[in-house]
Design a protein around this motif. Structure first.
Motif, PDB file in Angstrom:
ATOM      1  N   HIS A 243      46.627  43.141  42.217  1.00 27.17           N
ATOM      2  CA  HIS A 243      45.977  43.040  43.522  1.00 27.17           C
ATOM      3  C   HIS A 243      46.479  41.810  44.261  1.00 27.17           C
ATOM      4  O   HIS A 243      46.582  40.723  43.689  1.00 27.17           O
ATOM      5  N   SER A 244      46.791  41.975  45.538  1.00 30.12           N
ATOM      6  CA  SER A 244      47.192  40.852  46.389  1.00 30.12           C
ATOM      7  C   SER A 244      46.400  40.917  47.689  1.00 30.12           C
ATOM      8  O   SER A 244      46.196  42.012  48.240  1.00 30.12           O
ATOM      9  N   HIS A 250      50.942  44.221  49.106  1.00 26.97           N
ATOM     10  CA  HIS A 250      50.334  45.375  48.458  1.00 26.97           C
ATOM     11  C   HIS A 250      51.053  46.668  48.843  1.00 26.97           C
ATOM     12  O   HIS A 250      51.305  47.520  47.980  1.00 26.97           O
ATOM     13  N   THR A 277      44.988  52.794  40.731  1.00 28.32           N
ATOM     14  CA  THR A 277      44.760  52.229  42.064  1.00 28.32           C
ATOM     15  C   THR A 277      43.441  52.721  42.647  1.00 28.32           C
ATOM     16  O   THR A 277      42.659  51.950  43.211  1.00 28.32           O
ATOM     17  N   ARG A 290      41.816  49.254  51.873  1.00 25.91           N
ATOM     18  CA  ARG A 290      42.963  49.012  51.020  1.00 25.91           C
ATOM     19  C   ARG A 290      43.373  50.292  50.297  1.00 25.91           C
ATOM     20  O   ARG A 290      44.557  50.537  50.061  1.00 25.91           O
ATOM     21  N   SER A 294      46.941  52.102  50.390  1.00 19.84           N
ATOM     22  CA  SER A 294      47.655  52.501  49.181  1.00 19.84           C
ATOM     23  C   SER A 294      48.208  53.911  49.317  1.00 19.84           C
ATOM     24  O   SER A 294      49.375  54.173  48.971  1.00 19.84           O
TER      25      SER A 294
END
Length: 314
Positions: A243-244, A250, A277, A290, A294
């Motif tokens: 995780h960033s 990401h 994820t 997020r 993704s």
């Protein structure tokens, strides 16, 4: 590439290729060190359109005494992947037998190249142990021992696991690794379109697929700033997720990791990464936005679209 190749007669032409972006102070220290190391014929520095005076400093080095520094000043930030492709290509074009690849934030020990070269002729893609600059007994990037689930974090464990000073089939690219001209000619250059995150891993996987002899030389050392704990724990600490907080990092991680897993490990591994994820952003670190990002990255990977990260660049 499984048969042993004798070292070429006479001195090998070694060109260092460094990629930099807005870290002039670190770059200055690294270039000074590289100019002190015997055996480096030239230093190619690829600047990813830095705004901190890097370009002017590099231009000022041209013609100065010492190991020649060859600047390659890009007109836009092409990421680590684009930078390493440029550096590798330029080094080979300039007649390198071996290219010594590194980022601007690593610092090889004075004897690092000498120790690495002791294995010239028996390896194709090999590099040093990358240790914390503040704690030389700790690895910055942990190593998973080949054929096991064991991950080692300290140099004592690395040395204990080594055979003849090597951890075979493991290397941390591009942190002081040597790559032979012959391997580059066989497998090609770095995939510039990956931009960041996974480009170095893809190159190692491609080398592995081609039968390259890969290893970490445990007595060769590059010192690197600490990156902290790698990965956020999930499922009660039984695994971690990369995780960033950066959307750019990401997006590239999700896109490139799916691409690499699908290409080199197969569809089941790729689907497992997607499931991981989903779990992470639904339960471990809930973030629906997020998760949507993704899936846009996953879709781009499946389409072969490598433009989506550009929207995150300043």
């Amino acid at each position: 590439m499984t048969d042993a190749h004798p070292a070429a007669p006479g001195p090998r032409r070694i060109v260092a290729a460094v990629v930099t972006f807005n870290r002039l102070t670190l770059l200055q220290g690294l270039v000074a060190r590289l100019r002190e190391i015997d055996g480096v014929a030239e230093i190619v520095v690829v600047d990813n359109a830095s705004s901190d005076g890097t370009g002017a400093w590099l231009r000022g080095l041209e013609g100065t005494p010492g190991t020649p520094v060859v600047p390659r000043l890009l007109d836009e930030n092409r990421g680590g992947a684009g930078g390493f492709r440029e550096g590798l290509d330029v080094a080979v074009e300039r007649g390198a037998d071996l290219v010594w690849l590194m980022d601007d934030d690593g610092m090889p020990d004075p004897d690092c190249l000498e120790v690495l070269l002791a294995h010239d002729g028996e390896l194709d893609f090999w590099g040093p142990a990358v240790v914390d600059e503040e704690r030389g007994d700790r690895l910055v990037f942990p190593i998973r021992l080949p054929g096991t689930s064991t991950v080692v974090h300290d140099m004592a464990a690395v040395r204990a696991a080594a055979t003849d000073g090597l951890i075979r089939d493991v290397v941390i690219p591009f942190n002081g690794v040597l790559v032979t001209r012959e391997l580059v000619q066989k497998i090609g250059s770095v995939r510039a379109e990956l931009f960041i995150w996974g480009d170095d891993h893809e190159y190692r996987l491609r080398a592995e697929r081609a039968g390259a002899r890969i290893a970490t030389v445990v007595d060769a050392v590059v010192r690197h700033p600490s990156v902290g704990a790698l990965g956020t724990p999930m499922l009660g600490g039984r695994m971690t997720y990369n995780h960033s907080p950066s959307d750019l990092k990401h997006y590239c991680m999700a896109r490139n990791n799916l691409l690499n897993l699908r290409e080199y490990r197969g569809t089941p591994h790729a689907l497992a990464f997607v499931a991981k994820t989903v779990w992470f952003y639904l339960f471990t670190h809930r973030d629906p936005a997020r998760l949507r990002l993704s899936f846009s990255a996953f879709a781009a990977a499946l389409r072969g679209d490598f433009t989506g990260h550009r929207r995150f660049l300043a």
